[in-house]
Structures are given as C-alpha cells and as structure tokens.
Write a protein that holds these residues in place. Structure first.
Motif, PDB file in Angstrom:
ATOM      1  N   LEU A 141       0.789  -1.180  -0.042  1.00 24.46           N
ATOM      2  CA  LEU A 141      -0.438   0.238   0.348  1.00 24.46           C
ATOM      3  C   LEU A 141       0.984   0.977   0.003  1.00 24.46           C
ATOM      4  N   ALA A 142       0.707   1.451  -0.895  1.00 21.76           N
ATOM      5  CA  ALA A 142       1.996   2.756  -1.333  1.00 21.76           C
ATOM      6  C   ALA A 142       1.554   4.233  -1.441  1.00 21.76           C
ATOM      7  N   PHE A 143       1.728   5.594  -1.545  1.00 20.68           N
ATOM      8  CA  PHE A 143       1.122   6.684  -1.688  1.00 20.68           C
ATOM      9  C   PHE A 143       1.859   8.243  -1.421  1.00 20.68           C
ATOM     10  N   GLY A 144       1.399   8.761  -2.236  1.00 18.72           N
ATOM     11  CA  GLY A 144       2.258   9.785  -1.518  1.00 18.72           C
ATOM     12  C   GLY A 144       1.712  10.489  -0.853  1.00 18.72           C
ATOM     13  N   ILE A 145       2.814  11.986   0.267  1.00 17.40           N
ATOM     14  CA  ILE A 145       2.401  12.726   0.560  1.00 17.40           C
ATOM     15  C   ILE A 145       3.293  13.828   0.980  1.00 17.40           C
ATOM     16  N   GLY A 146       2.295  14.404   0.775  1.00 18.57           N
ATOM     17  CA  GLY A 146       3.035  16.811   1.531  1.00 18.57           C
ATOM     18  C   GLY A 146       4.102  16.490   2.650  1.00 18.57           C
ATOM     19  N   THR A 147       4.959  17.358   2.311  1.00 23.87           N
ATOM     20  CA  THR A 147       6.287  18.085   3.285  1.00 23.87           C
ATOM     21  C   THR A 147       5.250  17.650   4.409  1.00 23.87           C
ATOM     22  N   SER A 148       4.529  17.957   4.864  1.00 25.14           N
ATOM     23  CA  SER A 148       3.940  17.843   6.870  1.00 25.14           C
ATOM     24  C   SER A 148       3.764  16.944   7.197  1.00 25.14           C
ATOM     25  N   GLU A 149       3.726  16.154   5.816  1.00 28.78           N
ATOM     26  CA  GLU A 149       3.157  14.075   6.298  1.00 28.78           C
ATOM     27  C   GLU A 149       5.251  13.530   6.195  1.00 28.78           C
ATOM     28  N   VAL A 150       5.930  13.808   5.910  1.00 26.27           N
ATOM     29  CA  VAL A 150       6.987  13.716   5.844  1.00 26.27           C
ATOM     30  C   VAL A 150       8.052  14.102   6.877  1.00 26.27           C
ATOM     31  N   GLU A 151       7.674  14.822   7.299  1.00 23.94           N
ATOM     32  CA  GLU A 151       8.080  15.392   9.108  1.00 23.94           C
ATOM     33  C   GLU A 151       7.375  14.456   9.865  1.00 23.94           C
ATOM     34  N   HIS A 152       5.962  14.030   9.862  1.00 20.75           N
ATOM     35  CA  HIS A 152       5.166  13.686  10.491  1.00 20.75           C
ATOM     36  C   HIS A 152       5.872  12.144  10.094  1.00 20.75           C
ATOM     37  N   VAL A 153       6.277  11.233   9.157  1.00 22.53           N
ATOM     38  CA  VAL A 153       6.657  10.157   8.832  1.00 22.53           C
ATOM     39  C   VAL A 153       7.458  10.106   9.685  1.00 22.53           C
ATOM     40  N   LEU A 154       8.714  11.153   9.469  1.00 19.79           N
ATOM     41  CA  LEU A 154      10.307  10.822  10.087  1.00 19.79           C
ATOM     42  C   LEU A 154      10.002  11.176  11.909  1.00 19.79           C
ATOM     43  N   ALA A 155       9.347  12.008  11.720  1.00 21.52           N
ATOM     44  CA  ALA A 155       9.375  12.260  14.329  1.00 21.52           C
ATOM     45  C   ALA A 155       8.096  10.479  14.470  1.00 21.52           C
ATOM     46  N   THR A 156       7.585   9.488  13.762  1.00 19.60           N
ATOM     47  CA  THR A 156       6.502   9.034  14.160  1.00 19.60           C
ATOM     48  C   THR A 156       6.778   7.569  13.734  1.00 19.60           C
ATOM     49  N   GLN A 157       6.851   7.497  11.994  1.00 19.84           N
ATOM     50  CA  GLN A 157       6.823   6.150  11.435  1.00 19.84           C
ATOM     51  C   GLN A 157       5.504   6.069  11.358  1.00 19.84           C
ATOM     52  N   THR A 158       4.857   6.907  11.590  1.00 16.65           N
ATOM     53  CA  THR A 158       3.508   6.488  11.250  1.00 16.65           C
ATOM     54  C   THR A 158       2.550   7.598  10.262  1.00 16.65           C
ATOM     55  N   LEU A 159       0.752   7.412  10.048  1.00 13.75           N
ATOM     56  CA  LEU A 159       0.659   8.672   9.129  1.00 13.75           C
ATOM     57  C   LEU A 159      -0.715   8.526  10.291  1.00 13.75           C
ATOM     58  N   PRO A 160      -1.651   9.660  10.633  1.00 12.47           N
ATOM     59  CA  PRO A 160      -3.019   9.043  10.915  1.00 12.47           C
ATOM     60  C   PRO A 160      -3.750   9.423   8.874  1.00 12.47           C
ATOM     61  N   LEU A 161      -4.730   8.259   9.392  1.00 13.53           N
ATOM     62  CA  LEU A 161      -4.995   8.526   7.931  1.00 13.53           C
ATOM     63  C   LEU A 161      -6.752   8.023   7.547  1.00 13.53           C
ATOM     64  N   GLN A 162      -7.152   8.595   6.941  1.00 14.10           N
ATOM     65  CA  GLN A 162      -9.176   8.113   6.848  1.00 14.10           C
ATOM     66  C   GLN A 162      -9.271   7.058   5.771  1.00 14.10           C
ATOM     67  N   PRO A 163      -9.436   6.662   6.050  1.00 12.22           N
ATOM     68  CA  PRO A 163      -9.598   5.057   4.871  1.00 12.22           C
ATOM     69  C   PRO A 163      -9.765   5.862   4.017  1.00 12.22           C
TER      70      PRO A 163
END
Lengths: 483, 224
Positions: A141-163
């Motif tokens: 399951l692979a998708f593009g993200i914005g820069t805030s989300e890049v920072e979010h993944v760097l910091a937490t290794q997770t993303l909050p996502l609506q299905p």
C-alpha cells in the motif's frame, strides 16, 4: 469478514483504531526521501528538537534535480545544487542512508526501492512524491504525501489516515502485438478520467495483469495517480517472488519462507466487495497516445485529433479547445502524421531495464530520423550499468540517441533537460501538463515501443509501422511472463 | 502550532474559481529549502497587475481570503499553504476546496473554512463596497461575521478540535508513543530495514557527456 487486498494491508498496520471521525493511526514500513519535498521536513524536526524515529526504515536518494550529464562536476544550477547539498547534510545529521549522484544505487526513488529489494508485498510505503503508487505493483500500500506528512513519518513512523474506498480494475484477455502496459494504463485513464480514481485505492486484476512482468506492473501502478487515485495495487504472485528473491534486502532463509507464506495470503477474498468496479478487454487495447494536456486526453494511435465541436460536455469541450491550441494541433489530423522534435525515453514510469531492452530491439540496425533528438535516461545508475553490461548503450548511441545518467530528467524538467517553447516530444513519462517538460513544451505520452518507432520515423508511430513483428533475435517484443 | 479560536482581519475578495496550486505558487519556487519566505511567490503571475486585489491599498494588509469555488486544486505542494501563511493569511473561505490543499492547510494551522457559495457572494459584495472591512472567523461558534452579516462555516470536527487546541499532528501522535512502540515489538522479522545497508558491489558510474559521446572519468575536459 471478506476483505480486499488493500484492506488486508491497511488492517495489518493499524497502530490505533480511530473512532468518531478520528483517523486510524497507520504504521509505515518504508519511507523514501528525495531532495525536493524533504528540506522543510528536516527543518521542522530541528526546530522541535525531534529525531528521526526509524532511520533504519528510511532511505534517501537524489533524483529530481540531478543532471544527466557531467555528474562528476559541480551541479551548475545553484538552487538545484543547494537543494542536493541540503539533503546530504540532513542525511548525515539524522543518520539516514543516502544514495548520492555517482553511487551505483542513485536514481529515481521509485526504481531504487524495488531494485534493492526493499519494496515488498504487504508493506506500507510512503514518499513525498505522488508517483509512490509505483510500489503498489508488489502488493504494497504505497502513496504520495505532503511535506508535513514527511515530517510526521520521520518523527513517528506513522500517519493518521482516513480509510480509502476500493476500486477493482479488471483487464481480461491478451494484449495484441505492439501494445504494452503503458497502453493499458493510458486506456484506463482515458476510460475513467483523471478524477475517476479520486478517494480510491485501485486494484488491478485479471489475466492481462497477471501475465505482466514486475516492470510492466510498476508502469501501471505508477500512473494510478494520473487516474486521480493516491494508490494502485496488484496482488503478489510467483512473478513478484521471483523478482524479489536474491535482491540485497530480500528476506533470507526462514524469514523468506515466513514472508512468502504471508504474502500468499495477500489477495482479495473471493467474496469481498469493492466500492466500484471497472472491466476492460486487453484485446481492444492498441498503442495509445495522448493528444491533449492531461493524461486522460488520449486515443489509440490509429485515431485522429478530436474535434472539440463534437464534444457534448461543456467543460470537456472548453478543455479540449484550450488543449489543442496549446498543443498546436488541428482537429481531424491523423495522429500518425504528427511530427515530433524530441523523443524522451525514461522516468519512473518507463525507465527500467525492460523498457530499455524493448527500445533497443527496435533501434537495433536502424538510425534515428534526422530531425529528431533522442534522449535515453535510465531510471537508476544500476539500470544504466545493467544496460551497458548487455551492450544496449552501443545500440542507443549507434542509433543516434543520447545515453544519459540516471534521474527524473525531462519528465519534469527540474534539471537542464527541458523542452524549448513550442518543441514537441513523444515521451514515455507520465504527465503532459502545460509547461511540465519545459515552458511552452508540447508532450505526447507514449509507451517505450511507440517512442522507439517514433524516433525511427520522426512521426508518432507504432512498431507495426516499421513492419516489426518480433525482435531481430526472434524474441517477442513485449515482455510478458507466462501466468 | 498556534491555537486558532477566532480571528478578525481585513477580508480580501478573490473573485476567481479553480485557483490551482500552480497559480498560488509556481513551480520555480519549489527549489527553495526553507519553509518561510514564500510570500513573494504568492499569486506571482498576478502580482504584476495593478488591478489585482492584493495590489489595492485597502486589501494589502488582508488576512482573510474569500475565494471562489475549487480553491487549491492541482499538485500536492505544501508550498501553496506556506505562501498564503507567509503573506499573512490566517483563513481561507471558499465553497469548495481540493482535498489535499485542505489537508495541508489543517496541518499548518491555516483555517480552510467552507461556506455556502451564496454566503461567499454576500461577503464579496460587502468587501467590494467597503474595502478594508474586517471579517471575523469564529471557530468556536462556527460562524463568519462581516459587517451586519453572520453566516455559518463548515470544518470537520477533528480538524476544528486540533486547530482550537493548537495541536499539530506530530504532537498528537506522540501522545500514543506507547502504542507505536508496542506495535514495533510485534513486527515480523522479514520486514525490510534500510540499515545496515546491503547492496550489490560498488561499481564506478561513468559520467555521460554532451553530444552522446561518453568520456572516461578523469580525462581532462576540453578547455574553452
């Protein structure tokens, strides 16, 4: 309960289930990073005093800004150079593995992940780039993200996502001679439109998809975003496992056995229900080419430039009129009569070794049309080395093509590889937006085979126009594997 | 992230629909490595036009953008949100936003509030009749007030809560660090790690040269 492939991968990554409108928190297995959408994310970490939670699940490469000539010299454009140097500093400071220009594993991020064996079935993969959908070819399951989300993944290794919702795209039957994966996805986009996949994860299935190689599957999933979907997936099978086995980061021994056992469960259950379904017959798919300025404005190569006056929908008619004006095309012109100035073979859509092999089979023993410049840009340095080991580079240069170093190159023209105003290109890339490949440049999206035949004749062409049935060595031109 | 409960500032009527992110900030600005300083790129194609709304004195200090439908369509560049914030905008009102733009706004503390198109038209008239009129965006009561007009605004409950608490996503997620750590303990060992790095043998990559003639690395370059 019966689930689709996408739902199975989603469920396996829920760290915390959201309720009452709160999104699910999803774990990210692999985070790919490049120089354009990451600098502000690293800055954000520094400002907040945060670290990268999992450098060992993160990989960076230089691709968007990198030159494809003189890569051993300093980068001439100072802003591009600064962006690359910034990535190098950030990688050093935060302990992230980086494949820099000149490294054998440097290249387009969506080639580097698969070639290292890091992209696997059942993963969640993100990158600050919309073509991250490419990795869905492995059943990730692979998708593009914005820069805030890049920072979010760097910091937490997770993303909050609506299905997401799910859409099945079934391609039955067998492709005709000269048609390829690129033609399948261009035909799908023309059918469902550039917004047709909005809010969905697409799952490509059916006999024609099953018979495709991994490279061809990546081409299809890559352009899911051009259909409006953030992600596209294909269930893993023996073709997937064979591609992965033995790659540097592929699991080994007992890990491999456990992985394959799990991967074999990654298929949509027979009684699972998709939110939407689309069916195509591969036998109807011809070599396809875009005539307009969005990827949905495409037709079979045997067609003619459409007449906007015959388009009923107001919005689409106005869009077609604007597109034809920008493209400098007259309604009714046979698409085969359109002469191009440049042929670009490359990008995360079609810059892989199989694409280059197909092109070489057409180029072999021929010369390019005098009026055309031909750029061949491998998607990674490793692909370039492989092509050279197979002698393809000689075929390209003997043909009269330029054989370049790896990167995104003319797909988006952030480096010096750009179209001039009014210059027309047949391009194996993914977007034909106004000005995408250079201000005023005109782009026709095509498959590698159509690009190659066009380079020979100087006008948009299929291999059939060259009288090619099969390659000079007798092997079939299209690269499918048996199901 | 700064808490957003209510903001009052000069309203700017932008009577255009389908303002895409390329119009908000062109691609040429994407090579920058900073998160601030994008105000010069905001609407850069229009800023040379003296008639453009931000070039008119009463609106130049505006902080509430009142835009036409389908604002923020096109690419996912977060630079569009940064440019609006850097210029001084705190809120954008429109009857329809592109999904990704709306998401990026919420993560950056820029309120993208949805209003009915007829309410947008009402506010446009006030702002055009009396340039410099202030607009109050009240997230607590989910209202927009301008002169004697009060209209409802829509924003999803999760984003509203986050903005009012001033919580950025990362801060929120880190409240669940225990859950993340526990999830990590149960990840299968076959799942890949980028470190320590594994790769095929290092091989020299030759630099391609112009005119399609490959030249060996280390050979002296032609002097001009």
């Amino acid at each position: 309960m019966a689930r689709t492939l996408a739902e199975k991968v989603w469920d396996a990554h829920v760290v915390r289930r959201g309720t009452d409108g709160v999104p699910d928190l999803l774990y990210i297995d692999l985070h790919l990073v490049h120089e354009v959408t990451s600098p502000q994310a690293f800055d954000g970490l520094r400002l907040a005093g945060r670290r990268v939670r999992r450098p060992d699940l993160t990989l960076a490469t230089e691709d968007h800004n990198t030159p494809t000539l003189d890569i051993d010299l300093p980068i001439a454009d100072p802003t591009s150079r600064t962006q690359i140097e910034t990535l190098r500093r950030n990688a050093e400071e935060f302990g992230i593995r980086l494949h820099s220009l000149g490294d054998a594993d440097q290249g387009i991020v969506h080639q580097v992940g698969p070639q290292l064996g890091l992209t696997m079935p059942g993963l969640t993969v993100v990158c600050g780039d919309s073509h991250t959908s490419t990795h869905g070819a492995f059943g990730a399951l692979a998708f593009g993200i914005g820069t805030s989300e890049v920072e979010h993944v760097l910091a937490t290794q997770t993303l909050p996502l609506q299905p997401f919702k799910t859409m099945a795209i079934t391609v039955d039957g067998t492709l005709p001679h000269g048609a390829t994966a690129k033609d399948i996805i261009l035909a799908i986009i023309a059918k469902i439109g550039t917004g047709g996949g909005q809010g969905y994860v697409l799952e490509y299935r059916g006999e024609a998809i099953r018979s495709l190689s991994m490279e061809a599957r990546m081409t299809i999933c890559n352009m899911s975003i051009e259909a409006g979907a953030r992600a596209g997936m294909i269930a893993p099978d023996e073709t997937t496992f064979a591609y992965l086995k033995g790659r540097p980061h592929a699991p080994e021994g007992a890990d491999w056995d456990a992985a394959v056992e799990y991967w074999q469960t990654l298929r949509t259950d027979d009684d699972a229900v998709f939110d939407a379904e689309v069916v195509l017959d591969a036998a109807d798919i011809e070599p396809f080419v875009t005539w307009g300025t969005n990827p949905g404005q495409g037709l079979p190569l045997s067609g003619r430039v459409p007449n906007p006056a015959e388009i009923g929908d107001d919005n689409q008619r106005v869009a077609a009129e604007r597109a034809l004006e920008y493209m400098g095309l007259t309604p009714g012109t046979p698409l085969r009569d359109i002469a191009v100035d440049t042929v670009f073979i490359g990008s995360c859509t079609n810059g892989r070794i199989e694409d280059l092999r197909q092109v070489a089979k057409v180029f072999q023993g021929r010369r390019k049309a005098d009026s055309v410049r031909v750029l061949v840009v491998p998607s990674s340095a490793r692909v370039r080395l492989q092509a050279e080991a197979e002698g393809l580079d000689r075929i390209f240069t003997d043909f009269g093509a330029e054989w370049r170093n790896a990167g995104c190159s003319m797909c988006l023209g952030m480096n010096p590889d750009q179209l001039a105003p009014g210059e027309r290109a047949a391009s194996t890339s993914n977007r034909n937006f106004e000005g995408r490949q250079g201000k005023g440049g005109r782009t026709h999206l095509v498959s590698p085979l159509v690009a190659a035949a066009t380079a020979v004749r100087g006008t948009l062409s299929s291999v059939g126009d060259l009288g090619i049935e099969d390659a000079p060595d007798g092997s079939p031109l299209t690269t499918t594997v048996s199901a | 992230m700064e808490k957003f409960t209510q903001h009052t500032g000069v309203g700017v009527p932008l009577r255009r629909s389908n303002v895409d992110t390329d119009q908000i900030i062109p691609a040429v600005y994407l090579k920058r490595v900073t998160r601030t300083g994008f105000e010069d790129g905001l609407f850069s194609a229009w800023r040379n036009d003296p008639a453009f709304v931000l070039n008119q004195a009463p609106y130049a200090t505006g902080s509430v953008l009142v835009a036409g439908p389908d604002f923020g369509t096109g690419s996912s560049r977060e630079h569009a949100v940064w440019a609006l914030k850097d210029y001084g905008f705190k809120a954008v009102l429109s009857s329809r936003f592109a999904d990704i733009f709306r998401g990026n706004s919420g993560k950056q503390g820029l309120l993208a509030a949805q209003l009915a198109q007829e309410d947008i038209e009402l506010i446009w008239k006030i702002l055009e009749t009396t340039p410099g009129t202030e607009v109050t965006v009240d997230l607590v009561n989910k209202q927009v007030r301008c002169a004697d007009v009060t209209v409802p605004l829509q924003v999803d409950d999760y984003t509203r809560w986050r903005l009012m608490e001033g919580l950025d996503d990362i801060g929120l997620t880190l409240q669940h660090e225990g859950d993340i750590a526990e999830f990590e303990e149960h990840r299968a060992s076959w799942r890949p790690r980028t470190l320590p790095a594994k790769h095929l043998p290092k091989v020299e990559v030759k630099a391609a040269r112009a005119a399609g003639v490959p030249v060996e690395i280390g050979r002296p370059l032609p002097q001009n």
